[in-house]
Scaffold this motif. Structure first.
Motif, mmCIF file in Angstrom:
data_model
loop_
_atom_site.group_PDB
_atom_site.id
_atom_site.type_symbol
_atom_site.label_atom_id
_atom_site.label_comp_id
_atom_site.label_asym_id
_atom_site.label_seq_id
_atom_site.Cartn_x
_atom_site.Cartn_y
_atom_site.Cartn_z
ATOM 1 N N ILE A 174 82.644 -23.526 -23.786
ATOM 2 C CA ILE A 174 81.988 -23.015 -22.590
ATOM 3 C C ILE A 174 80.912 -21.986 -22.930
ATOM 4 O O ILE A 174 79.847 -21.964 -22.313
ATOM 5 C CB ILE A 174 83.024 -22.439 -21.595
ATOM 6 N N LYS A 178 76.810 -22.306 -22.035
ATOM 7 C CA LYS A 178 76.125 -21.317 -21.211
ATOM 8 C C LYS A 178 74.869 -20.749 -21.875
ATOM 9 O O LYS A 178 74.120 -19.999 -21.240
ATOM 10 C CB LYS A 178 77.082 -20.185 -20.834
ATOM 11 N N HIS A 194 87.055 -27.289 -17.061
ATOM 12 C CA HIS A 194 86.320 -26.108 -17.502
ATOM 13 C C HIS A 194 84.882 -26.450 -17.871
ATOM 14 O O HIS A 194 83.949 -26.190 -17.105
ATOM 15 C CB HIS A 194 87.051 -25.478 -18.692
ATOM 16 N N GLU A 195 84.698 -27.087 -19.013
ATOM 17 C CA GLU A 195 83.347 -27.382 -19.488
ATOM 18 C C GLU A 195 82.625 -28.409 -18.618
ATOM 19 O O GLU A 195 81.461 -28.225 -18.248
ATOM 20 C CB GLU A 195 83.384 -27.862 -20.940
ATOM 21 N N GLU A 197 83.095 -29.423 -15.485
ATOM 22 C CA GLU A 197 82.756 -28.996 -14.128
ATOM 23 C C GLU A 197 81.600 -27.996 -14.139
ATOM 24 O O GLU A 197 80.764 -28.001 -13.231
ATOM 25 C CB GLU A 197 83.978 -28.410 -13.425
ATOM 26 N N TYR A 198 81.533 -27.167 -15.175
ATOM 27 C CA TYR A 198 80.391 -26.251 -15.300
ATOM 28 C C TYR A 198 79.096 -27.040 -15.477
ATOM 29 O O TYR A 198 78.079 -26.763 -14.831
ATOM 30 C CB TYR A 198 80.596 -25.313 -16.490
ATOM 31 N N ASP A 201 77.998 -28.758 -12.242
ATOM 32 C CA ASP A 201 77.347 -27.809 -11.333
ATOM 33 C C ASP A 201 75.935 -27.481 -11.799
ATOM 34 O O ASP A 201 75.013 -27.362 -10.989
ATOM 35 C CB ASP A 201 78.176 -26.535 -11.219
ATOM 36 N N CYS A 202 75.763 -27.318 -13.119
ATOM 37 C CA CYS A 202 74.415 -27.060 -13.648
ATOM 38 C C CYS A 202 73.463 -28.168 -13.232
ATOM 39 O O CYS A 202 72.355 -27.915 -12.740
ATOM 40 C CB CYS A 202 74.453 -26.961 -15.171
ATOM 41 N N LYS A 209 71.722 -29.914 -18.250
ATOM 42 C CA LYS A 209 72.885 -29.813 -19.143
ATOM 43 C C LYS A 209 73.603 -31.156 -19.118
ATOM 44 O O LYS A 209 73.800 -31.747 -18.047
ATOM 45 C CB LYS A 209 73.867 -28.729 -18.680
#
Length: 252
Positions: A174, A178, A194-195, A197-198, A201-202, A209
């Motif tokens: 993660i 970022k 975690h990774e 879903e981030y 969203d990006c 991403k």
């Protein structure tokens, strides 16, 4: 040649952590070896194939007994595999840290060589010369590495400028994701909540991403196949064979 002599020569000149998982797992290190198998995961299927082939020794990237350090914990699986190795007399060595601590990293080198896409590679990041999208890169990986499905998370159709490799099971990435200079990541296995879903969203916010997930075995096997090639050239008097353990998943 004795198994321990070959092992010492194969691992020479590479420094690994003091608590390395690389060591003799089962068998007699003094055994004379002529046929040496190479694999990613020493599965039951692989052990059976090795016995049929008449292997004296196996060099495996991942654990034999489902434990990070190959500790033997009695259960139906480990007991069955221990019985198979005892009956065959095979010698098994774990070859994980030496592969990753080599310069260049043998696993990453094998992956990049097999992919055959022009561009600069600094050992972890790859800068393609050819214009492509994540979908096009995923398709190329599937075709050239014979991977049934590459999972795409995040941005699909923007031009890729940089690809970061995180092969195998690197744990949480993660913090890497970022970073502003990290765009597209090829990974073996990843935590979705975690990774992924981030990254999703990006992408929905217009931030480029992407994660391409290959599977642990599929992302690292080219390095072990490369090891088999190197050893065949270095020791022509011995026979080396790569044994395919295959993806852990099957598909409809």
């Amino acid at each position: 040649m004795r198994a321990n002599t070959l092992w010492k020569e194969v691992t020479a000149n590479v420094s690994v952590p003091e608590n390395s998982c690389d060591r003799l797992i089962v068998g007699n290190p003094e055994k004379e070896v002529h046929r040496i198998g190479i694999t990613m995961f020493p599965t039951v299927h692989v052990l059976r194939e090795l016995q049929e082939w008449g292997a004296d020794m196996l060099i495996a990237h991942e654990p034999t007994f489902n434990h990070p350090l190959d500790a033997y914990e009695p259960n139906p699986v480990t007991e069955a595999k221990k019985k198979m190795t005892d009956n065959s007399g095979i010698v098994i060595y774990r070859y994980h840290d030496h592969a990753h601590c080599a310069t260049p990293d043998l696993i990453y080198e094998g992956f990049v060589d097999a992919l055959r896409i022009d561009g600069a590679f600094d050992g972890r990041n790859w800068y393609p010369n050819k214009s492509m999208t994540a979908v096009e890169l995923a398709t190329t990986i599937e075709e050239r590495l014979s991977i049934p499905h590459v999972r795409i998370c995040g941005t699909r159709n923007a031009e890729i400028r940089k690809v970061t490799l995180c092969l195998g099971g690197p744990g949480s990435i993660i913090r890497l994701l970022k970073r502003d200079d990290v765009e597209t990541v090829i990974i073996g296995e990843v935590c979705e909540w975690h990774e992924c879903e981030y990254v999703r969203d990006c992408s929905e916010l217009g931030i480029q991403k992407t994660i391409l997930t290959l599977g642990h075995h599929m992302s690292e096997r080219e390095g072990m196949k490369l090891l088999a090639t190197h050893l065949s050239q270095q020791y022509p008097e011995l026979r080396f064979e790569y044994f395919e353990s295959g993806d852990v998943y099957s598909y409809t």
